[in-house]
Design a protein around this motif. Structure first.
Motif, PDB file in Angstrom:
ATOM      1  N   TRP A 139      -6.104  -6.996   8.860  1.00 25.67           N
ATOM      2  CA  TRP A 139      -4.941  -6.135   8.702  1.00 25.67           C
ATOM      3  C   TRP A 139      -4.781  -5.294   9.968  1.00 25.67           C
ATOM      4  CZ3 TRP A 139      -9.076  -6.581   5.435  1.00 25.67           C
ATOM      5  CH2 TRP A 139      -8.843  -7.197   4.188  1.00 25.67           C
ATOM      6  N   ALA A 184      -1.995   3.795   6.847  1.00 27.49           N
ATOM      7  CA  ALA A 184      -1.138   2.646   6.559  1.00 27.49           C
ATOM      8  C   ALA A 184       0.105   2.659   7.437  1.00 27.49           C
ATOM      9  CB  ALA A 184      -0.739   2.648   5.094  1.00 27.49           C
ATOM     10  N   SER A 191       5.702   0.309   5.262  1.00 26.48           N
ATOM     11  CA  SER A 191       6.011  -1.023   4.753  1.00 26.48           C
ATOM     12  C   SER A 191       7.452  -1.420   5.036  1.00 26.48           C
ATOM     13  CB  SER A 191       5.748  -1.089   3.244  1.00 26.48           C
ATOM     14  OG  SER A 191       6.551  -0.139   2.561  1.00 26.48           O
ATOM     15  N   ARG A 233       7.458  -6.521  -1.096  1.00 28.55           N
ATOM     16  CA  ARG A 233       6.595  -5.866  -0.133  1.00 28.55           C
ATOM     17  C   ARG A 233       5.705  -4.840  -0.840  1.00 28.55           C
ATOM     18  NH1 ARG A 233       7.937  -6.410   5.282  1.00 28.55           N
ATOM     19  NH2 ARG A 233       9.902  -7.469   5.704  1.00 28.55           N
ATOM     20  N   LEU A 234       4.457  -4.760  -0.409  1.00 26.92           N
ATOM     21  CA  LEU A 234       3.564  -3.750  -0.937  1.00 26.92           C
ATOM     22  C   LEU A 234       3.920  -2.392  -0.356  1.00 26.92           C
ATOM     23  CD1 LEU A 234       0.108  -5.594  -0.712  1.00 26.92           C
ATOM     24  CD2 LEU A 234       1.556  -5.324  -2.718  1.00 26.92           C
ATOM     25  N   GLU A 288       2.937   1.527   0.820  1.00 26.04           N
ATOM     26  CA  GLU A 288       1.827   2.018   1.647  1.00 26.04           C
ATOM     27  C   GLU A 288       0.594   2.293   0.787  1.00 26.04           C
ATOM     28  OE1 GLU A 288       5.631   2.767   3.743  1.00 26.04           O
ATOM     29  OE2 GLU A 288       4.909   3.173   1.718  1.00 26.04           O
ATOM     30  N   GLN A 326      -0.170   0.877  -2.118  1.00 27.94           N
ATOM     31  CA  GLN A 326      -0.725  -0.403  -2.564  1.00 27.94           C
ATOM     32  C   GLN A 326      -1.513  -1.084  -1.453  1.00 27.94           C
ATOM     33  OE1 GLN A 326       2.952  -2.178  -3.833  1.00 27.94           O
ATOM     34  NE2 GLN A 326       2.626  -1.689  -5.994  1.00 27.94           N
ATOM     35  N   GLN A 327      -1.000  -1.013  -0.218  1.00 33.62           N
ATOM     36  CA  GLN A 327      -1.725  -1.618   0.908  1.00 33.62           C
ATOM     37  C   GLN A 327      -3.126  -1.037   1.020  1.00 33.62           C
ATOM     38  OE1 GLN A 327       0.351  -1.715   4.752  1.00 33.62           O
ATOM     39  NE2 GLN A 327       2.275  -1.418   3.666  1.00 33.62           N
ATOM     40  N   VAL A 332      -7.001  -2.860   0.297  1.00 31.53           N
ATOM     41  CA  VAL A 332      -8.025  -2.965   1.336  1.00 31.53           C
ATOM     42  C   VAL A 332      -9.269  -2.172   0.940  1.00 31.53           C
ATOM     43  CG1 VAL A 332      -8.567  -2.454   3.745  1.00 31.53           C
ATOM     44  CG2 VAL A 332      -6.323  -3.378   3.136  1.00 31.53           C
TER      45      VAL A 332
END
Length: 980
Positions: A743, A890, A893, A913-914, A916, A918-919, A923
């Motif tokens: 990422w 992050a 997005s 789209r995920l 921020e 969710q991102q 991870v």
């Protein structure tokens, strides 16, 4: 093809704007009147309307008449109709007129009240303009205009019930042609250096004496890209303030910048005088590049070359609705035309009493005080000898929409092979009687210019910035190869003319260019078509202002020019097609390129006239001012569109002479370009990208935060994926490690800290036993350093709000500004490697930096390690390294780059789209899972007891506000005042 509306009546009804298209007189008796068009308030949806719903337009200022529609500009749910209210005829080809837009109106589509108020203001402004022209003795009305008064169409009250008869008037009014004093001229026509002023920097701002000194004539019919004094007066009557709807929602930044966007749109499409159109002729295609329509009823917008269709994005709502009569394509660039007379057998007369054989003519009579050697076209035609013939010469320059923009903000090439400042210039030679003699030959010579087809950038904060090459040699070559494959497919063979210096800051990029072309030719093989490369050091050969030495280049390329030839059309059929194209470039593709392209065009013009039986070397007039001025005007127009000023070396292009006055003028232009590049270009670039559909309204959020925007042609998604793959190959040395994922995140530019004034984008790699934080050089596509952390050493993962600045609303959004902090205890397997000329690895220590803060941190770390070592030796306990941390934030997005292939949320195959949050959660959870597996003490515990993730603010909003200094806030306010 279906006819386009020559005029459009615009008025406000209860349920939407009503557009009433009017055709030409020829079409009026052939078909029923076109239906009314309705633009619904609110969502700006377009549909056909009934005539019963049309409002009463007999009331004063209840409607106004436009000459066409530019399109609809929509920012979130607020839409504005852009229409053409004034135009000027600048040329005609095969009897078909070509116009330049000189003024546009901006009409809101939000409510009837706001639309009616705007229409009333526009109608009043146009009426005042007509009254002013009447006071000045103007004889123009409707579409019959006088080029001597600017050739601008007026909207008369009687034009509503009439169709348009596109005609050309050559009558001039003595009152409007009266010369002014020098003092009055200086006051009324002074130049303007600001890009967002009502006029751009223009030749019209120069006093008449300076014009005569530089050889500038007033007879050539062209569109003045900088506007005129007459246009300036008109701008006083045009509404420049736009009402923002009450209760505006959407992006706060976009809404706050909406008035500026609308003003910029009005200047760009209107008073800049850089957009051209024709109702019946496709000006986007050269004679050698026609498109044969599949049916006789194909609309013009489907016929034009998409590379030069500048309003496609804003006119698309009309195309989608099937309203082809209003889909008027616009082209940015230049169109200019003039006439001249040549003699097959020039008479031998005494020099003192000689009458010029080559005469400059125009579409209007000469103004008082003009040279007696330039008679009017009527007189020239009547008095011509049997051996004389009159020709028209037309220059059309077409700016590409690909990689469009401004000087230092759009350089080089993109991944698709499109280059900045890409312009196709066509010179058309035709007999003046070609409109009624279809057997007459029409000649076309096309040449192109464009930036170096390499990835590079230059700083706008220097008069002569150093080009900085970007990306790997293979990436550069792949883009260059794609660029020339496209040129070959469109034009045939390609001959490069490279005009940059062979020494100094320009040399390295030109050397890479030359090597890349050599590689391209080698790959083509012995039988493949080669790309010619001629490196002509313009500054060296023409040193000492000896620009006449360009003749050396003509001697070198003369045979190539004759081999490429030109296209010849007879009776609408191409008899001969140009075999290739010259591709000329300097650093900006402006000044040196203008001089050389005009020389190439003159060389080809002489060859074409010789084929017609006329030898230009035998003509009495060897100055050819009619040709020089036309090409100088072309160079000025292209330069103003890319660098905001006229072209340098313009005095030589016009007069073929160079002196200190021209050098001083060039010095002033350099300073003006520097000023505009530093202050004015950033918002205009964002506006251009938005109007072309390259970005979404989110670009204005990005602009408010950084006072500049990213290049939408650069696919950050592809770049990040390539960076992840490259880091995996370079960094993960143990083949037994299983790669889990990669990422990109933002991280402080100094290791082991959380709060930093600047963040950099880095690559995070995760394997089954370790994570790697790779700091990446995005310009050179190289790993500059990486830090490896054994997953067994991770002790805590903190997740929460991560706000690093409170300058803009976007940066204070707690839902979008989130991150994690990974804490770990350094061990022997945790290393940092720095990519220098020789790789150095450091175990458990931060990497070396050039900054004082980093150097101090390194020294402190060394002292701490030494003290810990001595303490451990004395206490006979092993030294314990302090815990370290990696902070990751992050990326947003949602970006401003427009994804034209994306689907709506409700469409099949749509990608979600995920966010921020969710991102970061995905991870963090993956790192926690693998870290527990690598730590035996945690592997056997319950999931609740083995939890490494804890929720808590990394940097809260309150803390960020405390840390934001008054100096930072003041600095951003000043930047916003200057740039926004």
């Amino acid at each position: 093809m279906p006819g386009l509306a020559r005029k459009v009546i615009i008025c406000a009804a209860v349920d939407g704007l009503i557009l009433h298209p009017l055709g030409s007189k020829k079409e009026a008796g052939q078909r029923s009147p076109p239906p009314l068009i309705r633009i619904k308030y609110g969502d700006a949806s377009i549909s056909h309307g009934s005539r019963d719903s049309a409002p009463d337009i007999s009331q004063p200022n209840s409607s106004f008449e436009a000459f066409g529609i530019v399109g609809i500009v929509t920012v979130f749910r607020y839409s504005y109709l852009i229409s053409i209210t004034r135009r000027q005829q600048v040329a005609q080809i095969r009897g078909l007129p070509i116009y330049v837009i000189t003024e546009v109106a901006v009409t809101p589509c939000s409510s009837q009240q706001e639309a009616a108020d705007s229409i009333a203001k526009t109608s009043t402004a146009l009426s005042n303009r007509a009254a002013d022209d009447d006071d000045q003795g103007s004889t123009s009305s409707g579409d019959e205009t006088s080029p001597d008064t600017g050739g601008i169409d007026e909207v008369g009250d009687d034009a509503v019930d009439s169709a348009v008869d596109d005609s050309w008037s050559t009558e001039a009014s003595p009152a409007t042609a009266a010369p002014s004093s020098i003092a009055k001229d200086v006051i009324s026509r002074r130049g303007s250096y600001g890009r967002f002023a009502q006029r751009w920097f223009s030749r019209s701002g120069w006093v008449q004496d300076n014009k005569r000194t530089m050889g500038i004539t007033q007879g050539v019919t062209v569109a003045d890209p900088g506007g005129s004094g007459n246009n300036k007066a008109s701008n006083k009557n045009v509404p420049t303030r736009f009402q923002i709807p009450d209760g505006a929602d959407g992006s706060e930044a976009a809404i706050s910048l909406l008035p500026k966007l609308l003003r910029t749109t009005q200047i760009l499409f209107g008073s800049s005088r850089t957009f051209f159109f024709s109702y019946d002729y496709d000006i986007t295609r050269s004679l050698a590049n026609p498109k044969v329509p599949t049916t006789a009823f194909i609309p013009l917008h489907a016929h034009v070359d998409p590379n030069f269709f500048w309003n496609r994005n804003v006119i698309q709502p009309f195309i989608d609705a099937g309203i082809d009569t209003l889909a008027l394509p616009l082209m940015q660039g230049f169109v200019g035309q003039t006439s001249f007379v040549v003699d097959r057998h020039p008479p031998q007369v005494d020099e003192d009493g000689a009458k010029e054989s080559v005469e400059l003519s125009n579409f209007s009579p000469p103004r008082p005080g003009s040279s007696p050697g330039s008679p009017s076209p009527e007189k020239a035609t009547a008095d011509m000898r049997p051996t004389e013939k009159k020709f028209d010469i037309t220059v059309i320059s077409r700016r590409s929409v690909k990689r469009a923009g401004l000087r230092y903000l759009r350089r080089g090439i993109d991944e698709e092979g499109n280059v900045a400042n890409s312009v196709e210039t066509e010179q058309i030679l035709s007999s003046s009687d070609a409109t009624w003699d279809p057997k007459a030959k029409v000649y076309s010579f096309v040449q192109i210019r464009g930036s170096f087809p390499l990835f590079f950038s230059q700083s706008p904060y220097s008069l002569k910035p150093v080009p900085v090459l970007q990306h790997s040699p293979d990436s550069n070559y792949a883009a260059l190869k794609k660029h020339f494959e496209g040129l070959k497919q469109k034009y045939g063979s390609v001959q490069i003319v490279n005009l940059v210096e062979k020494h100094g800051v320009e040399a390295p990029i030109a050397e890479l260019y030359e090597k890349s072309i050599e590689r391209l030719n080698e790959e083509a093989g012995p039988d493949g078509e080669k790309v010619g490369f001629e490196w002509f050091d313009f500054h060296s050969v023409c040193r000492g202002m000896k620009f006449e030495n360009v003749s050396v280049l003509l001697q070198i390329l003369g045979n190539d020019l004759e081999r490429l030839g030109s296209s010849v059309e007879v009776d609408d059929r191409i008899e001969t097609k140009q075999k290739g194209v010259l591709r000329t470039n300097c650093m900006d593709c402006l000044d040196r390129t203008n001089v050389c392209q005009s020389s190439f065009a003159k060389y080809m013009l002489d060859l074409q006239l010789k084929e017609e039986g006329f030898d230009m070397n035998l003509q009495k007039d060897q100055d050819n001012s009619w040709f020089n001025n036309l090409w100088a005007d072309n160079g000025d127009a292209i330069s103003k569109q890319y660098a905001s000023t006229g072209a340098m070396k313009g005095d030589y292009t016009r007069t073929k002479k160079r002196n200190y006055r021209g050098a001083l003028t060039d010095a002033g232009l350099s300073l003006t370009r520097l000023f505009n590049g530093m202050f004015n270009d950033f918002f205009l670039q964002a506006s251009i990208d938005f109007l072309l559909g390259n970005v979404t309204p989110l670009v204005f959020e990005e602009f408010e935060t950084n006072m500049m925007t990213k290049d939408p042609a650069v696919s950050m998604q592809n770049m990040r994926q390539q960076a992840i793959e490259l880091c995996q190959k370079r960094v993960v040395a143990d083949d037994t490690e299983e790669f889990i994922g990669g990422w990109t995140f933002l991280t402080p530019n100094v290791p082991d800290i959380v709060r930093s004034a600047t963040l950099e984008e880095a690559v995070l790699l995760l394997t089954d036993v370790a994570l790697y934080l790779c700091r990446f050089d995005w310009n050179l596509d190289k790993v500059s350093s990486f830090e490896r952390v054994d997953l067994a050493h991770i002790t805590k993962i903190k997740f929460g709000t991560y706000i690093t600045s409170t300058i803009s609303p976007t940066q204070m959004d707690e839902m979008r500004n989130v991150g994690i902090v990974i804490e770990y205890k350094p061990g022997l397997t945790d290393i940092t490697r720095v990519n220098t000329r020789s790789l150095s690895s450091m175990s458990g220590t931060p990497k070396a930096h050039d900054s004082d803060e980093a150097a101090a941190g390194k020294e402190d770390s060394a002292v701490a390690s030494a003290v810990a070592g001595v303490t451990g030796f004395l206490s006979r306990k092993p030294a314990v390294s302090p815990p370290r941390k990696i902070a990751l934030k992050a990326l947003y997005s949602q970006t401003s780059a427009a994804d034209k292939t994306s689907k709506g949320a409700d469409e099949p195959g749509a990608i979600t789209r995920l966010t921020e949050i969710q991102q970061m959660l995905v991870v963090a959870a993956e790192i926690e899972r693998l870290a527990i597996l690598n730590q035996p003490r945690l592997a056997g515990k319950n999931p609740e007891d083995a939890n490494l993730i804890e929720k808590g603010d990394v940097i809260s909003l309150a803390e960020a506000k405390r840390n934001t200094t008054l100096l930072e806030q003041l600095g951003h306010s000043i930047k916003k005042l200057v740039w926004a």
